[in-house]
Design a protein around this motif. Structure first.
Motif, PDB file in Angstrom:
ATOM      1  N   VAL A  20       0.845  -1.203   0.000  1.00 51.75           N
ATOM      2  CA  VAL A  20       0.000   0.000   0.000  1.00 51.75           C
ATOM      3  C   VAL A  20       0.879   1.250   0.000  1.00 51.75           C
ATOM      4  O   VAL A  20       0.632   2.198  -0.751  1.00 51.75           O
ATOM      5  N   THR A  21       1.929   1.245   0.835  1.00 48.60           N
ATOM      6  CA  THR A  21       2.838   2.391   0.901  1.00 48.60           C
ATOM      7  C   THR A  21       3.499   2.625  -0.455  1.00 48.60           C
ATOM      8  O   THR A  21       3.569   3.764  -0.930  1.00 48.60           O
ATOM      9  N   LEU A  22       3.971   1.554  -1.095  1.00 50.73           N
ATOM     10  CA  LEU A  22       4.589   1.684  -2.422  1.00 50.73           C
ATOM     11  C   LEU A  22       3.585   2.195  -3.447  1.00 50.73           C
ATOM     12  O   LEU A  22       3.899   3.065  -4.261  1.00 50.73           O
ATOM     13  N   ALA A  23       2.374   1.664  -3.421  1.00 51.66           N
ATOM     14  CA  ALA A  23       1.357   2.053  -4.398  1.00 51.66           C
ATOM     15  C   ALA A  23       0.945   3.517  -4.228  1.00 51.66           C
ATOM     16  O   ALA A  23       0.727   4.216  -5.215  1.00 51.66           O
ATOM     17  N   LYS A  24       0.850   3.978  -2.997  1.00 53.49           N
ATOM     18  CA  LYS A  24       0.444   5.377  -2.795  1.00 53.49           C
ATOM     19  C   LYS A  24       1.548   6.337  -3.223  1.00 53.49           C
ATOM     20  O   LYS A  24       1.284   7.459  -3.599  1.00 53.49           O
ATOM     21  N   THR A  25       2.799   5.871  -3.197  1.00 59.36           N
ATOM     22  CA  THR A  25       3.925   6.711  -3.569  1.00 59.36           C
ATOM     23  C   THR A  25       4.005   6.918  -5.084  1.00 59.36           C
ATOM     24  O   THR A  25       4.166   8.026  -5.550  1.00 59.36           O
ATOM     25  N   ASN A  26       3.884   5.812  -5.849  1.00 53.50           N
ATOM     26  CA  ASN A  26       4.048   5.953  -7.299  1.00 53.50           C
ATOM     27  C   ASN A  26       2.998   5.197  -8.098  1.00 53.50           C
ATOM     28  O   ASN A  26       3.168   4.957  -9.281  1.00 53.50           O
ATOM     29  N   GLY A  27       1.921   4.839  -7.446  1.00 52.03           N
ATOM     30  CA  GLY A  27       0.785   4.216  -8.121  1.00 52.03           C
ATOM     31  C   GLY A  27      -0.453   4.996  -7.740  1.00 52.03           C
ATOM     32  O   GLY A  27      -0.409   6.227  -7.655  1.00 52.03           O
ATOM     33  N   LYS A  28      -1.538   4.278  -7.471  1.00 51.20           N
ATOM     34  CA  LYS A  28      -2.765   4.970  -7.075  1.00 51.20           C
ATOM     35  C   LYS A  28      -3.582   4.061  -6.169  1.00 51.20           C
ATOM     36  O   LYS A  28      -3.712   2.872  -6.444  1.00 51.20           O
ATOM     37  N   VAL A  29      -4.116   4.631  -5.086  1.00 53.61           N
ATOM     38  CA  VAL A  29      -4.970   3.875  -4.180  1.00 53.61           C
ATOM     39  C   VAL A  29      -6.293   4.600  -3.970  1.00 53.61           C
ATOM     40  O   VAL A  29      -6.343   5.828  -3.979  1.00 53.61           O
ATOM     41  N   SER A  30      -7.353   3.820  -3.822  1.00 50.10           N
ATOM     42  CA  SER A  30      -8.666   4.355  -3.460  1.00 50.10           C
ATOM     43  C   SER A  30      -8.870   4.035  -1.986  1.00 50.10           C
ATOM     44  O   SER A  30      -8.737   2.883  -1.583  1.00 50.10           O
ATOM     45  N   LYS A  31      -9.186   5.061  -1.203  1.00 55.34           N
ATOM     46  CA  LYS A  31      -9.273   4.904   0.243  1.00 55.34           C
ATOM     47  C   LYS A  31     -10.722   4.974   0.714  1.00 55.34           C
ATOM     48  O   LYS A  31     -11.490   5.802   0.244  1.00 55.34           O
ATOM     49  N   GLY A  32     -11.066   4.105   1.649  1.00 54.64           N
ATOM     50  CA  GLY A  32     -12.404   4.105   2.219  1.00 54.64           C
ATOM     51  C   GLY A  32     -13.324   3.113   1.518  1.00 54.64           C
ATOM     52  O   GLY A  32     -13.068   2.686   0.394  1.00 54.64           O
ATOM     53  N   VAL A  33     -14.378   2.738   2.203  1.00 57.32           N
ATOM     54  CA  VAL A  33     -15.295   1.704   1.704  1.00 57.32           C
ATOM     55  C   VAL A  33     -15.977   2.134   0.399  1.00 57.32           C
ATOM     56  O   VAL A  33     -16.055   1.347  -0.549  1.00 57.32           O
ATOM     57  N   ASN A  34     -16.453   3.375   0.322  1.00 61.01           N
ATOM     58  CA  ASN A  34     -17.151   3.820  -0.886  1.00 61.01           C
ATOM     59  C   ASN A  34     -16.237   3.811  -2.108  1.00 61.01           C
ATOM     60  O   ASN A  34     -16.611   3.307  -3.177  1.00 61.01           O
ATOM     61  N   GLU A  35     -15.032   4.372  -1.960  1.00 65.16           N
ATOM     62  CA  GLU A  35     -14.094   4.417  -3.085  1.00 65.16           C
ATOM     63  C   GLU A  35     -13.629   3.004  -3.470  1.00 65.16           C
ATOM     64  O   GLU A  35     -13.462   2.697  -4.647  1.00 65.16           O
ATOM     65  N   THR A  36     -13.421   2.156  -2.459  1.00 66.72           N
ATOM     66  CA  THR A  36     -13.028   0.772  -2.720  1.00 66.72           C
ATOM     67  C   THR A  36     -14.125   0.044  -3.491  1.00 66.72           C
ATOM     68  O   THR A  36     -13.851  -0.646  -4.471  1.00 66.72           O
ATOM     69  N   THR A  37     -15.367   0.225  -3.062  1.00 66.03           N
ATOM     70  CA  THR A  37     -16.506  -0.408  -3.739  1.00 66.03           C
ATOM     71  C   THR A  37     -16.572   0.028  -5.200  1.00 66.03           C
ATOM     72  O   THR A  37     -16.745  -0.807  -6.101  1.00 66.03           O
ATOM     73  N   LYS A  38     -16.403   1.323  -5.447  1.00 63.79           N
ATOM     74  CA  LYS A  38     -16.431   1.838  -6.827  1.00 63.79           C
ATOM     75  C   LYS A  38     -15.313   1.229  -7.665  1.00 63.79           C
ATOM     76  O   LYS A  38     -15.526   0.851  -8.824  1.00 63.79           O
ATOM     77  N   ALA A  39     -14.119   1.140  -7.100  1.00 67.19           N
ATOM     78  CA  ALA A  39     -12.980   0.574  -7.828  1.00 67.19           C
ATOM     79  C   ALA A  39     -13.225  -0.892  -8.195  1.00 67.19           C
ATOM     80  O   ALA A  39     -12.880  -1.338  -9.296  1.00 67.19           O
ATOM     81  N   ILE A  40     -13.848  -1.639  -7.280  1.00 71.88           N
ATOM     82  CA  ILE A  40     -14.162  -3.045  -7.554  1.00 71.88           C
ATOM     83  C   ILE A  40     -15.215  -3.130  -8.648  1.00 71.88           C
ATOM     84  O   ILE A  40     -15.052  -3.876  -9.621  1.00 71.88           O
ATOM     85  N   GLU A  41     -16.288  -2.361  -8.496  1.00 76.13           N
ATOM     86  CA  GLU A  41     -17.378  -2.412  -9.485  1.00 76.13           C
ATOM     87  C   GLU A  41     -16.921  -1.999 -10.879  1.00 76.13           C
ATOM     88  O   GLU A  41     -17.398  -2.527 -11.870  1.00 76.13           O
TER      89      GLU A  41
END
Length: 121
Positions: A20-41
């Motif tokens: 997660v630390t690596l991804a937030k540095t030079n990738g992209k992360v969605s944080k929180g249940v709502n954003e996670t749900t959207k990313a999965i869908e």
């Protein structure tokens, strides 16, 4: 937590936090249940991380089901606080979706392989 269908060893949880630390540095992360749900869908999540110390657990119960449906790997970690810290936010978070791996690609592949073994598939 009742939704955690498999036990995650501490070494694997530490690897997840590092990814997660690596991804937030030079990738992209969605944080929180709502954003996670959207990313999965939307099918853009590469790995979903769910904290097991969520109360009430109904908040995140749908995430493993969605991940199974979309064939997205997911893993449980013991701490919302540590998950928030590894994502670089100053608050706890119940879930995170890594949507762009960046330098965490190798970690994500290893985590997904270990989770598959833990789930017994």
């Amino acid at each position: 937590m009742a939704i955690a269908k498999f036990e995650v060893p501490k070494e694997l949880a530490d690897k997840v936090y590092e990814a997660v630390t690596l991804a937030k540095t030079n990738g992209k992360v969605s944080k929180g249940v709502n954003e996670t749900t959207k990313a999965i869908e939307r099918g853009i999540a590469k790995l979903v991380i769910i904290a097991t110390d969520v109360s009430p657990e109904e908040v995140v119960m749908h995430l493993p089901l969605l991940c199974d449906e979309k064939q997205i790997p997911y893993v449980f970690v013991p701490s919302r606080e540590e998950l928030g810290v590894s994502a670089g936010i100053g608050v706890q978070t119940s879930s995170i979706a890594i949507t762009e791996e960046g330098e965490s690609k190798k970690h994500i592949e290893e985590i997904a392989a270990e989770v598959t073994k833990l789930k017994g598939k």
